[in-house]
Design a protein around this motif. Structure first.
Motif, PDB file in Angstrom:
ATOM      1  N   GLY A  38      46.505 -24.858  17.013  1.00 41.11           N
ATOM      2  CA  GLY A  38      45.774 -23.777  17.668  1.00 41.11           C
ATOM      3  C   GLY A  38      46.739 -22.769  18.261  1.00 41.11           C
ATOM      4  O   GLY A  38      47.649 -23.154  19.008  1.00 41.11           O
ATOM      5  N   HIS A  39      46.577 -21.499  17.924  1.00 38.03           N
ATOM      6  CA  HIS A  39      47.454 -20.436  18.413  1.00 38.03           C
ATOM      7  C   HIS A  39      46.621 -19.423  19.193  1.00 38.03           C
ATOM      8  O   HIS A  39      45.663 -18.855  18.649  1.00 38.03           O
ATOM      9  CB  HIS A  39      48.138 -19.708  17.249  1.00 38.03           C
ATOM     10  N   GLU A  80      42.262 -25.509  20.803  1.00 36.19           N
ATOM     11  CA  GLU A  80      42.367 -24.105  21.209  1.00 36.19           C
ATOM     12  C   GLU A  80      41.103 -23.605  21.925  1.00 36.19           C
ATOM     13  O   GLU A  80      41.199 -22.789  22.853  1.00 36.19           O
ATOM     14  CB  GLU A  80      42.691 -23.209  20.003  1.00 36.19           C
ATOM     15  N   ASN A  86      42.365 -15.675  19.716  1.00 38.51           N
ATOM     16  CA  ASN A  86      42.672 -16.799  18.834  1.00 38.51           C
ATOM     17  C   ASN A  86      43.279 -16.248  17.541  1.00 38.51           C
ATOM     18  O   ASN A  86      42.607 -15.549  16.785  1.00 38.51           O
ATOM     19  CB  ASN A  86      41.391 -17.581  18.533  1.00 38.51           C
ATOM     20  N   SER A 138      44.976 -18.353  15.338  1.00 35.35           N
ATOM     21  CA  SER A 138      45.344 -19.571  14.613  1.00 35.35           C
ATOM     22  C   SER A 138      45.366 -19.377  13.102  1.00 35.35           C
ATOM     23  O   SER A 138      46.198 -19.975  12.404  1.00 35.35           O
ATOM     24  CB  SER A 138      44.371 -20.700  14.956  1.00 35.35           C
ATOM     25  N   GLN A 169      51.600 -20.004  11.314  1.00 35.48           N
ATOM     26  CA  GLN A 169      51.817 -21.435  11.451  1.00 35.48           C
ATOM     27  C   GLN A 169      53.283 -21.687  11.786  1.00 35.48           C
ATOM     28  O   GLN A 169      54.086 -20.756  11.881  1.00 35.48           O
ATOM     29  CB  GLN A 169      51.423 -22.186  10.191  1.00 35.48           C
TER      30      GLN A 169
END
Length: 210
Positions: free
Chosen positions: A48-49, A104, A124, A126, A130
């Motif tokens: 999760g980013h 996330e 977000n 994500s 990566q």
């Protein structure tokens, strides 16, 4: 808590999620590299980013982030790692939070609750990027081939993170442990970086880790 609508963006109906290097078959290469390889690569996929934006000089903002994450706001050009979670400085008013797969949504909810009505933005990202983890005694040599940024220990200690040119594109290099580095890459360039790493690490031996 802010009035922003927060949605669970990760599919929960059984939809198959694939990393940007799924077709490269990294899993099939595990254990097939040279013994005692100088470089070991691990795809940290589907994490999760979240990008967080706010006033880093505002004590309330810093306190809210710490309350939600248990992590202090990193200073310029640094990354703080706590278990499988990391928080990285990306700019004067921007940080990148990376959390384990599926966490996330909860992380964003905690942040919005802790930051209340402060002027912030949480996005977000994500699906757009990566992480590739590189470890081993020859990683620094591979980085020296790949970027013009000075990766000497005196200039790039553990805990530092920078956005830079790598080969003929851009990414973020994060030094997370003595012989461990992370490449924060754009999903659309994953093929290019994977091919580059195979070539750059060939003389030292490249091994894939699950």
């Amino acid at each position: 808590m802010t009035a922003a609508n927060v949605y669970q963006q990760r599919p929960t109906n059984g939809a198959k999620a694939e990393s940007s290097l799924h077709h490269a078959g990294l899993q099939s290469l595990v254990g097939k590299g040279r013994k005692n390889a100088g470089v070991i690569v691990r795809e940290k996929k589907l994490l999760g980013h979240l990008t967080i934006r706010g006033d880093g000089h505002d004590a309330a903002f810093a306190a809210g982030v710490h309350k939600a994450l248990g992590i202090e706001l990193p200073a310029a050009l640094t990354v703080v790692v706590k278990g499988e979670t990391s928080l990285q400085w990306m700019g004067p008013d921007e940080w990148l939070l990376i959390v384990p797969t599926g966490e996330e949504f909860a992380a964003e909810q905690k942040l919005r609750e802790a930051l209340g009505d402060l002027h912030i933005a949480i996005t977000n990202v994500s699906g757009g990027q990566q992480v590739l983890e590189l470890s081993g005694p020859k990683v620094r040599q591979v980085l020296m081939k790949s970027t013009s940024y000075d990766v000497h220990p005196n200039n790039f200690p553990v805990g530092k993170a920078v956005g830079t040119v790598f080969a003929k594109s851009q990414l973020v290099i994060r030094h997370t442990a003595e012989d461990t580095w992370e490449l924060l890459i754009r999903r659309s360039f994953s093929d290019y970086w994977w091919l580059w790493l195979q070539d750059a690490a060939a003389e030292y031996g490249l091994s894939v880790q699950a």
